[in-house]
Scaffold this motif. Structure first.
Motif, mmCIF file in Angstrom:
data_model
loop_
_atom_site.group_PDB
_atom_site.id
_atom_site.type_symbol
_atom_site.label_atom_id
_atom_site.label_comp_id
_atom_site.label_asym_id
_atom_site.label_seq_id
_atom_site.Cartn_x
_atom_site.Cartn_y
_atom_site.Cartn_z
ATOM 1 N N ALA A 95 -0.231 3.138 7.624
ATOM 2 C CA ALA A 95 1.060 2.776 7.038
ATOM 3 C C ALA A 95 0.906 1.696 5.975
ATOM 4 C CB ALA A 95 2.009 2.305 8.149
ATOM 5 N N SER A 99 1.778 2.030 2.067
ATOM 6 C CA SER A 99 2.714 1.095 1.467
ATOM 7 C C SER A 99 2.159 0.475 0.187
ATOM 8 C CB SER A 99 3.062 -0.014 2.469
ATOM 9 O OG SER A 99 3.846 -1.022 1.876
ATOM 10 N N GLN A 161 5.858 1.660 7.553
ATOM 11 C CA GLN A 161 5.776 1.539 6.099
ATOM 12 C C GLN A 161 6.873 0.654 5.509
ATOM 13 O OE1 GLN A 161 5.668 5.266 3.974
ATOM 14 N NE2 GLN A 161 5.904 4.266 1.984
#
Length: 278
Positions: A95, A99, A161
């Motif tokens: 995640a 991101s 995220q």
């Protein structure tokens, strides 16, 4: 606000104040009914009208112990905890990488990860069953842990995220300029700022694994049988053992309710924080 509207709200407040406990009681009524049934003697369980006052008994819980229910309860506990930890270990770095990815294809990859979580479990039943039979993972804790981790990974990535998006990149750049490594920045700066999201995500992953019935029914027999499947086994052709079903259901639901009450602050704060960016 005008005085008329203020007085109107004050008149309505007593009704709103009582609405919360009434709704809460209605939501808890099935669990309370199941709980009292687990302590009710067998001849009184299906009695109508039902008795409110009776002499409680522990015969149904003793029957669960003799029927091997504790082993199934431990299987549920082990598979839920281990699969949740593995999903967090692999999902949180993924995640974070998604991101911080600034290249093309980020949206498509994120959508693809989310779509794998939205697919119905029945679509994966036959492939998993055939693969597990070939690998010797049928009726094993390892098999359940792997499948729970597989289905929880997209959830972890999708939920974490937004939390990483909310962490200012300037903090990471400042730490890197001061000589900190990427691992140090991630563990000591990013992770603490996303702690609420990690807690909320871990709770949801644990609840999914704990409450699963479908995969545990298909992929286990006796050795790795989980608590929800063990409860259903008391429904047989000879008759439904309502006392044991109620006792088993109460034991399965109780840890979830207690755990949810203990961590409700982290769950609410984590979900609301993840919904706001910037």
């Amino acid at each position: 606000m005008s005085n008329g509207r203020l007085s109107s709200l004050r008149r309505r407040w007593p009704l709103a104040r009582w609405a919360v406990p009434v709704v809460l009681f209605a939501m808890l009524l099935p669990f309370l009914w199941l709980l009292q049934m687990s302590f009710k003697p067998t001849p009184l369980i299906l009695e109508f009208p039902p008795r409110v006052f009776f002499v409680p008994t522990l015969e149904h819980y003793v029957g669960l112990w003799q029927a091997g229910f504790p082993e199934s309860f431990v299987n549920s506990l082990v598979t839920s905890i281990v699969s949740t930890l593995l999903a967090l270990v692999f999902g949180i770095p993924a995640a974070y990488a998604l991101s911080r990815w600034t290249g093309r294809g980020r949206f498509g990859l994120g959508l693809g990860i989310l779509l794998t979580r939205m697919a119905p479990p029945i679509a994966f039943t036959i492939p998993f069953f055939l693969a597990y039979r070939y690998l010797g993972l049928l009726d094993t804790r390892t098999g359940l842990i792997l499948i729970y981790m597989t289905f929880n990974l997209p959830l972890v990535i999708w939920m974490m995220q937004p939390f990483f998006d909310a962490v200012p990149a300037s903090l990471e750049e400042a730490a890197l300029m001061d000589g900190a490594g990427y691992a140090t920045v991630f563990m000591e700066i990013v992770m603490p700022m996303a702690a609420a999201g990690i807690a909320a995500t871990a709770i949801l992953c644990f609840l999914y694994a704990w409450n699963d019935f479908f995969f545990a029914l298909i992929l286990t027999r006796t050795d790795a049988r989980t608590a929800p499947v063990a409860v259903v086994n008391f429904m047989n052709y000879e008759g439904w053992e309502w006392g044991k079903i109620a006792a088993g259901g109460s034991l399965v639901m109780a840890p979830v309710l207690v755990f949810s009450m203990l961590v409700r602050r982290y769950l609410v704060s984590g979900l609301t924080a993840g919904a706001v960016k910037g």
